[in-house]
Enzyme design. Sequence first.
Site, mmCIF file in Angstrom:
data_model
loop_
_atom_site.group_PDB
_atom_site.id
_atom_site.type_symbol
_atom_site.label_atom_id
_atom_site.label_comp_id
_atom_site.label_asym_id
_atom_site.label_seq_id
_atom_site.Cartn_x
_atom_site.Cartn_y
_atom_site.Cartn_z
ATOM 1 N N HIS A 108 5.719 33.626 -20.479
ATOM 2 C CA HIS A 108 5.178 33.031 -21.705
ATOM 3 C C HIS A 108 5.416 34.012 -22.844
ATOM 4 C CE1 HIS A 108 2.736 29.500 -20.127
ATOM 5 N NE2 HIS A 108 3.371 29.990 -19.087
ATOM 6 N N ARG A 138 6.247 18.965 -17.356
ATOM 7 C CA ARG A 138 4.981 19.144 -16.635
ATOM 8 C C ARG A 138 4.136 20.241 -17.286
ATOM 9 N NH1 ARG A 138 1.479 22.639 -14.389
ATOM 10 N NH2 ARG A 138 3.211 23.961 -13.751
ATOM 11 N N ASP A 139 4.535 21.474 -17.112
ATOM 12 C CA ASP A 139 3.774 22.608 -17.625
ATOM 13 C C ASP A 139 3.669 22.547 -19.145
ATOM 14 O OD1 ASP A 139 2.416 24.987 -17.650
ATOM 15 O OD2 ASP A 139 4.111 26.255 -17.139
ATOM 16 N N HIS A 175 8.914 33.596 -14.725
ATOM 17 C CA HIS A 175 8.263 32.525 -15.514
ATOM 18 C C HIS A 175 7.449 33.229 -16.600
ATOM 19 C CE1 HIS A 175 5.970 28.528 -15.700
ATOM 20 N NE2 HIS A 175 5.258 29.336 -16.474
ATOM 21 N N ASN A 233 5.478 28.505 -22.904
ATOM 22 C CA ASN A 233 6.491 29.149 -22.083
ATOM 23 C C ASN A 233 7.643 29.552 -22.994
ATOM 24 O OD1 ASN A 233 5.696 28.281 -19.137
ATOM 25 N ND2 ASN A 233 5.478 26.447 -20.389
ATOM 26 N N CYS A 272 -1.676 27.487 -21.426
ATOM 27 C CA CYS A 272 -2.440 27.446 -20.186
ATOM 28 C C CYS A 272 -3.870 27.066 -20.524
ATOM 29 C CB CYS A 272 -2.416 28.802 -19.484
ATOM 30 S SG CYS A 272 -3.460 28.812 -18.025
#
Length: 302
Positions: free
Chosen positions: A209, A15-16, A207, A249, A240
Amino acid sequence: MSIPTRVKLVDVGPRDGLQNEKQPVPAAIKIELVHRLQDAGLTEIEVTSFVSPKWVPQMADAASVMAGLQRKAGVRYSVLTPNLQGFEAALKSNPDEIVVFGAASEAFSQKNINCSIAESIERFAPVVQAARAAGIYVRGAMSCTVGCPYEGEIAPERVSYLAGLMKGIGVQHVGVADTIGVGTPLKVQRAMEATLKHYDINDVSGHFHDTYGQALANTLICLQMGVWQFDTSVAGLGGCPYAKGATGNVASEDVVYLLHGMGIETGIDLDKLVDAGKFISDFLERKPNSRAATALLNKRVA
């Protein structure tokens, strides 16, 4: 607090990780990636996002990706739902968990979802209520908890404010996200401490990056605080769309290598995880953005 003996990773790659890819990634490839991740031992996978295809064209196939999964017992499949419409669409695909999001930065909230932090939480309240009524677990993603591309450094008080709002609408777990990867360990520790004023240690995750190469150091300081849940992305996929220059990430492979090297259990087979990362990287026609994967792949050739 002592370092946990076991850590749970949520792979957000499907997803991300894929949402910003310019070239379309077919549903079959996304499904295969999820299958490879679960075969590698991942028990939490963020699969897709039920958002308007106008805003995130890459996620237009959310329903068909969820429908195509061969679900494995013991694996939880989560989806991002930005509003009630998205939640209602997601509900038909039987997710185990939904993800809502808010930013600790007012400017980022305005740029990202065109409303203030307080308004974004009001918007999510009915989604959280509907999910919990349907027996679906609700996770919250808190973005820009240490830095924002528009506001610069974010004070821990802003993080505490957002965590309190999330708790207030019934979000069960929150992720403390360094969305643009500017965080360093003590800043991340302060953001995590601010969150722990509202949430138990068992209900928070990190979370991070890796824009400035700090993600593993930030993971380590959270481990030292007793945090045992983290979001990672296979092959370091992602970025992002609203944060210029933000790279992916932290790579799942790098975090698993770190954890296994510390004697921490993950239930993940690193070789199979490297294969999953290579699979999606080959499709995207680039090398995996993971130092551990690169080293292990080179070792295989040697």
